[in-house]
Structure formats: structure tokens, C-alpha cells
Design a protein around this motif. Structure first.
Motif, short mmCIF file in Angstrom:
data_model
loop_
_atom_site.label_atom_id
_atom_site.label_comp_id
_atom_site.label_asym_id
_atom_site.label_seq_id
_atom_site.Cartn_x
_atom_site.Cartn_y
_atom_site.Cartn_z
N ILE A 1 0.42 -0.27 -3.35
CA ILE A 1 0.00 -1.11 -4.49
C ILE A 1 1.20 -1.97 -4.89
CG2 ILE A 1 -0.93 -1.13 -6.82
CD1 ILE A 1 -2.85 0.06 -4.80
N PRO A 2 1.08 -3.31 -4.81
CA PRO A 2 2.27 -4.15 -5.02
C PRO A 2 2.70 -4.32 -6.47
CG PRO A 2 0.33 -5.52 -4.54
CD PRO A 2 -0.10 -4.09 -4.39
N ASP A 3 1.78 -4.21 -7.44
CA ASP A 3 2.18 -4.45 -8.83
C ASP A 3 1.34 -3.59 -9.79
OD1 ASP A 3 -0.32 -5.87 -9.28
OD2 ASP A 3 0.60 -7.56 -8.24
N HIS B 1 8.80 1.24 -9.44
CA HIS B 1 10.05 1.29 -8.66
C HIS B 1 9.83 0.94 -7.19
CE1 HIS B 1 11.16 3.70 -12.22
NE2 HIS B 1 12.40 3.27 -11.99
N GLN B 2 8.54 0.85 -6.76
CA GLN B 2 8.21 0.54 -5.37
C GLN B 2 8.95 1.47 -4.39
OE1 GLN B 2 5.94 -1.96 -3.86
NE2 GLN B 2 5.17 -1.48 -5.91
N GLN B 3 8.93 2.76 -4.74
CA GLN B 3 9.59 3.76 -3.90
C GLN B 3 8.74 5.03 -3.90
OE1 GLN B 3 13.60 4.74 -5.08
NE2 GLN B 3 13.66 6.55 -3.78
N GLY B 4 8.16 5.36 -2.75
CA GLY B 4 7.27 6.52 -2.69
C GLY B 4 7.99 7.80 -2.33
N SER B 5 8.86 8.26 -3.21
CA SER B 5 9.62 9.48 -2.90
C SER B 5 9.40 10.55 -3.96
CB SER B 5 11.13 9.17 -2.78
OG SER B 5 11.72 9.05 -4.03
N ALA C 1 -5.28 8.93 -3.19
CA ALA C 1 -5.81 7.83 -4.00
C ALA C 1 -5.50 6.46 -3.41
CB ALA C 1 -5.24 7.92 -5.42
N GLY C 2 -4.73 6.43 -2.33
CA GLY C 2 -4.40 5.16 -1.69
C GLY C 2 -3.27 4.40 -2.35
N ILE C 3 -2.43 5.09 -3.13
CA ILE C 3 -1.32 4.43 -3.82
C ILE C 3 -0.06 4.46 -2.97
CG2 ILE C 3 0.17 4.55 -5.87
CD1 ILE C 3 -2.32 5.68 -7.37
N VAL C 4 0.16 5.53 -2.22
CA VAL C 4 1.29 5.59 -1.28
C VAL C 4 0.76 5.89 0.12
CG1 VAL C 4 2.94 6.35 -3.04
CG2 VAL C 4 1.72 8.05 -1.68
N GLY C 5 1.58 5.57 1.12
CA GLY C 5 1.19 5.77 2.51
C GLY C 5 1.42 7.19 2.97
N PRO C 6 1.18 7.45 4.26
CA PRO C 6 1.33 8.81 4.79
C PRO C 6 2.79 9.22 4.94
CG PRO C 6 0.78 7.28 6.56
CD PRO C 6 0.69 6.50 5.27
N ALA D 1 2.80 9.35 -12.88
CA ALA D 1 3.45 9.32 -11.57
C ALA D 1 3.10 8.04 -10.82
CB ALA D 1 3.03 10.55 -10.76
N ALA D 2 1.83 7.63 -10.89
CA ALA D 2 1.41 6.41 -10.19
C ALA D 2 2.15 5.19 -10.74
CB ALA D 2 -0.10 6.23 -10.37
N ARG D 3 2.26 5.10 -12.06
CA ARG D 3 2.97 3.96 -12.66
C ARG D 3 4.45 3.97 -12.30
NH1 ARG D 3 -0.36 4.82 -18.24
NH2 ARG D 3 -2.11 3.42 -17.76
N CYS D 4 5.05 5.15 -12.25
CA CYS D 4 6.47 5.28 -11.89
C CYS D 4 6.72 4.81 -10.46
CB CYS D 4 6.91 6.74 -12.07
SG CYS D 4 8.62 7.06 -11.58
N ILE D 5 5.85 5.23 -9.55
CA ILE D 5 6.00 4.88 -8.13
C ILE D 5 5.83 3.38 -7.92
CG2 ILE D 5 4.88 5.08 -5.87
CD1 ILE D 5 6.55 7.50 -6.47
#
Length: 534
Positions: A520-522, A475-479, A504-509, A468-472
Motif C-alpha cells: 500500500i503506497p500511502d 514508514h514503508q517498511q514491512g518489518s 490483508a494484502g498490506i505487506v508482501g510475503p 500496525a497497518a498505519r505504522c507500516i
């Protein structure tokens, strides 16, 4: 009523961008059409015998009363120098329409100005003048009958017009002045705004709407989200929770009575709407009807996240109470749902007894072209909701239905609490689903969830956390909907993964219905983070 009444629309030939993808999985698709009612194949629709039978309605207006009223109208207009060429009467259940044709040269505005004088001469409350009647070369004067006839819900739901309708969400409101059953399609409205002073029939009107839909739609094709700040009006529908109601996960009560939980429910509906639009886009469909036809014909693969989508009807009683407490937090998602909900199969019915500008903003009213008004206390309220005339209604279910430029006077059908109780008991005693229809999980719904600062035990992480982390990040989309589609997950699991990614700090609130920020940019930085977490 048999389940064959579920409308099955005609398929339009639409070019499908996903045909190639679907053909790859054709072997995995079972033969024959998908039946959404299969899980409750033995479900029986409520019968008319559950409703009170008041017998055949009798005309309550005598010939003597008709002639006397005609004479008084002609006499009153004559006092002001207005001559009448002809006058005829049409008797309705609670109102009689007198159509007059004035002599040539008489100005319509002159007759309209005499509304109060005619009311005085007839000693009647609730007279309304329609000048002119749309589509006719006549002027209408609506006069309440001395003895009013009750329109029973059984006579309306048992009518041939309602039985044979092919509307998606038919509502039998009652009878018009010409004694015709008035049926309208909520799916075409697409939302409904109701107003009326306390005790004028608003709550009965809501029950009539809900009963109409229960008599026509199978539980697989329709779900209700009920918001009741008064806590007593809609509680009777608790019995049909496992058949027709929708709710947030991990919620005890399907009917929302706590105003603080309304914001979470509305935001959850916005998320559901966004996810439905993603599915419509992938399927190459413009609306829910086209999408469900494709799914029933197995032209959409469930392994790619596709599913049958029922209509969702959001019912809000006492909107003013919610707006006073929640303000913009309530108004913004309502405006968004009313603006975009139609194609996604989400329809709103909102009731208020305070149709003023501070409760109903211009943006809200614009998205509700169809409105119902029972009697309101003053012209200001009437003008805020409709255009004019709601302050002239007779009360006790006498209502105006407005759809664009059309304004129809209807006597709302009557359904009492024991009748609603019997209908809900009949449905609730049958086999239902394991739980209510679950809406998307909203971060922060429990008050403290979703802050992102708490420690999480690594052993509690989902087995697909890394994927899931790699997918997000890719695609740079936290949905949540992205995880559903790409990882083929259900709503709840994808929602939990998003919460874990936030910890984990990968996506925002959580930010309402918007996608979360990806922090996480990349992929290189992501791998560093994942290694440090190990």
C-alpha cells in the motif's frame, strides 16, 4: 560456581544520542542496576565433582625413550649431510616436541623434505615438522609418544587458568605440547570451524566446548541453538532446554534434528541478528557488550523495546549433510550470520567430517578465521580446512588449532557421555525459565503458513491491527522489529500482526531476513482498504 563470575565489562564513555529521550522516562526507571540473573538468582553452577577424577597425570615418556629418539633424529639427518648444533625435548601429554638447531649453512627446506624419512627411522605415525618454530630460531619435530596420557576434562576445567579467566565465552580445549591448559575465547574468534574424520574426536570436542561454557556462563547470559542431523550426538542436552536452549515458537523439540527445519531456524537467527542491530543502533552502541552494560545501568528504557541480550551460540554438527540437502538455503544464512553475527553476540560452531571445497565454499571459510582439525584422511581435506598437517595427526583427540597465522597442537580434553549426562541432570533439576529462549517467528515455518491467500476471520485480528497497518504504511517498511519499537510489542505478537497484515494484502510475503514489501503506497489507500474491510 557463583554467579559473580559473569563478566561485567568496563564502560567506555560513549556519546549517547538517546540521552534526551531517556531522560523523559527517567522517572519510570527503577533505581539501581538491573540484574539479568534475578529470575534464576538461586541457580548453582555445576561442580567439578560431577566429572571423573583420574588422579594426577604421570609422565608417559621415559628418559631412555627420549635419548633414543634424539639419537635417531640426529642419525637420520646425518645420513643426508645435515649437522645438528643442539637438540632438546619438551614432553607433552601425547606428543613430544624435539627442538633442533642446525649448523650454520643448512637450508631449512632440506630438513622439511625429510619428514617421511624421520618418521620411518622413529617407526612413528603422525610426525610433523615445524620449520621454523614461530618466535624461535629452532626447527621443531613433533613425535607422538608411545604411551599416550589422557587429558581429563576435570583437570582442565579445574585449572587456575580457566577458573580465573575473564573471557566472555571461554573454552578450555585441552593441553598443549608444553602441558599448559589451552583456553580460547569464542567471542574473539568469533566463529569456529571444526573438521575431522569419523572417530577422531570431533563429537567429544563439541561436548568439551559446550561443557566449558556451561561451567562459566549463567543461563541468563548464554543460549544455545543446537542442530544435530544425526539425532543422537546432542540429544543429551535436551535436559537443559529451559535454562540454556533457544528454539522457534510452537516447536516441541529445542534440538533441531529435522534438516527441513534448519532453514527456518537459520532465517530466524538472521531476523534476531537484524533486530539486535536495530537495538544497538538506537542505543548508540557498537557491540553487544557495550549495549548490555548500558542496559544493566538502566540507561536504556525497556518501554522502547530494549532488553538484556544474551550471547547466542549456534552449534551445527554434520554440516555436509545439511548442505547436500539444503544447498544455498543453508549456506547463505550461515555466511550471513558468520559475516555479521559477532557484534550482535551471535557465534557459530560448525563441525564437518568432509572439509572439501563443495561443502566449504570460499565465502564460508573466509568468515571462519579460527579452525580446529582432528585427523583427516588425506592431504586434500587437510589443505581445504587448515593449511597443512592435519593428515599427520595421531587421532584420538590430537588436534590442530588455527587462528590466523598461529597453528597450535593441542591434545583435546576427554569427557565421556555419563559425565555430560551428570552435568545436564544437575542443571536440569534446578529451577528454570518457563520455556526455552524463543527466537523470532518465521512466516511459513509450518509449511503452509504465510501464503497470503487464505481467508481470515476479522474477529481473530489483533486489537492493534489498524495501528500496525498505519505504522507500516507510514514508514514503508514491512518489518516485525519496526512494530516492536513503535508499538512497544513483544516478538510473537509483532510477528502475528505481520502475518495478519500479509493476509490483508498490506505487506508482501516472507523473503528470508529481508523486510517485506509494503503493498500500500500511502495512507489514503490504506484508509480505503480498512473501510472496505469493516
Amino acid at each position: 560456581m557463583p554467579s559473580s563470575q559473569i563478566s561485567k565489562p568496563v564502560i567506555a564513555a560513549v556519546a549517547d544520542e538517546n540521552v534526551a529521550d531517556e531522560d523523559e522516562d527517567a522517572d519510570a526507571m527503577p533505581p539501581g542496576n538491573y540484574d539479568p540473573t534475578l529470575d534464576l538468582s538461586r541457580y548453582q553452577f555445576p561442580t567439578l565433582e560431577l566429572l571423573n577424577d583420574y588422579g594426577v597425570a604421570k609422565a608417559q615418556v621415559t628418559k631412555e625413550e627420549l635419548e633414543a629418539n634424539k639419537d635417531r633424529i640426529v642419525e637420520t639427518l646425518g645420513h643426508y649431510g645435515i649437522s645438528i648444533a643442539s637438540i632438546k625435548a619438551t614432553i607433552g601429554p601425547t606428543v613430544t616436541l624435539y627442538e633442533i638447531v642446525p649448523e650454520a649453512g643448512v637450508r631449512i627446506s632440506k630438513i622439511k623434505a625429510l619428514e617421511d624419512d624421520i618418521a620411518l627411522s622413529l617407526a612413528a605415525l603422525g610426525i610433523r615438522i615445524i620449520a621454523p618454530i614461530p618466535g624461535k630460531g629452532t626447527i621443531g619435530i613433533e613425535v607422538p609418544n608411545t604411551k599416550k596420557e589422557m587429558v581429563s576434562i576435570r583437570s582442565v576445567l579445574g585449572s587456575e587458568k580457566f577458573a580465573r579467566t575473564e573471557m566472555d565465552l571461554p573454552i578450555a580445549f585441552g593441553r598443549t605440547i608444553t602441558n599448559e591448559v589451552f583456553v580460547a575465547d569464542l567471542a574473539k574468534m568469533p566463529h569456529l570451524l571444526m573438521a575431522g574424520a569419523t572417530g577422531q574426536g570431533k563429537s567429544v570436542g563439541l561436548n568439551v566446548i559446550l561443557a566449558s561454557l556451561l561451567y562459566k556462563r549463567h543461563p541468563a547470559t548464554l543460549k544455545f541453538v543446537l542442530v544435530d542431523p544425526k539425532k543422537v550426538e546432542l540429544s543429551i542436552f535436551n535436559k537443559i532446554e529451559r535454562h540454556y536452549l533457544a528454539k522457534l515458537p510452537d516447536t516441541d523439540e529445542a534440538i533441531i534434528t529435522d534438516t527441513k527445519k534448519v532453514v527456518n531456524t537459520l532465517n530466524s537467527l538472521c531476523m534476531e541478528m537484524d533486530r539486535r542491530y536495530d537495538l544497538l543502533k538506537e542505543a548508540g552502541c557498537r557491540n553487544l557488550k557495550e549495549y548490555n552494560v548500558k542496559f544493566i545501568e538502566r540507561r536504556l528504557n525497556p518501554k522502547k523495546g530494549h532488553r538484556f541480550l544474551p550471547f547466542i551460540v549456534l552449534v551445527i554438527d554434520e554440516l555436509e549433510d545439511l548442505i547436500l540437502i539444503g544447498g544455498k538455503d543453508i549456506e547463505v544464512p550461515i555466511a550471513r550470520l558468520s559475516d555479521l553475527g559477532r557484534a550482535a553476540g551471535i557465534h557459530l560452531i560448525v563441525a564437518t567430517n568432509t572439509p572439501s571445497a563443495n561443502i566449504l565454499s570460499h565465502a564460508t571459510k573466509t568468515n571462519f578465521p579460527c579452525r580446529i582439525s582432528f585427523r583427516v584422511g588425506e592431504k586434500i581435506g587437510s589443505n581445504a580446512l587448515l593449511v597443512k598437517g592435519a593428515d599427520k595427526l595421531g587421532g584420538a583427540g590430537d588436534m590442530l588449532f588455527s587462528a590466523g597465522s598461529d597453528l597450535i597442537r593441542v591434545q583435546c580434553a576427554f569427557i565421556d557421555t555419563p559425565e555430560v549426562d551428570r552435568v545436564c541432570d544437575f542443571i536440569g533439576e534446578q529451577q528454570g525459565y518457563a520455556d526455552a529462549y524463543l527466537l523470532p517467528e518465521v512466516a511459513g515455518a509450518d509449511g503452509d503458513a504465510g501464503s497470503g491467500n487464505e481467508e481470515m476471520d476479522p474477529s481473530e485480528r489483533d486489537s492493534m491491527f489498524v495501528d500496525a497497518a498505519r505504522c507500516i504504511v507510514l514508514h514503508q517498511q514491512g518489518s516485525t522489529s519496526l512494530l516492536q519499537r513503535k508499538l512497544k510489542l513483544g516478538y510473537n505478537r509483532a510477528g502475528r500482526l505481520i502475518d495478519q497484515l500479509q493476509h490483508a494484502g498490506i505487506v508482501g510475503p516472507f523473503e528470508g531476513s529481508k523486510a517485506r514489501d509494503v503493498l500500500i503506497p500511502d495512507e489514503y489507500q490504506l484508509e480505503q482498504l480498512l473501510n472496505s474491510m469493516k
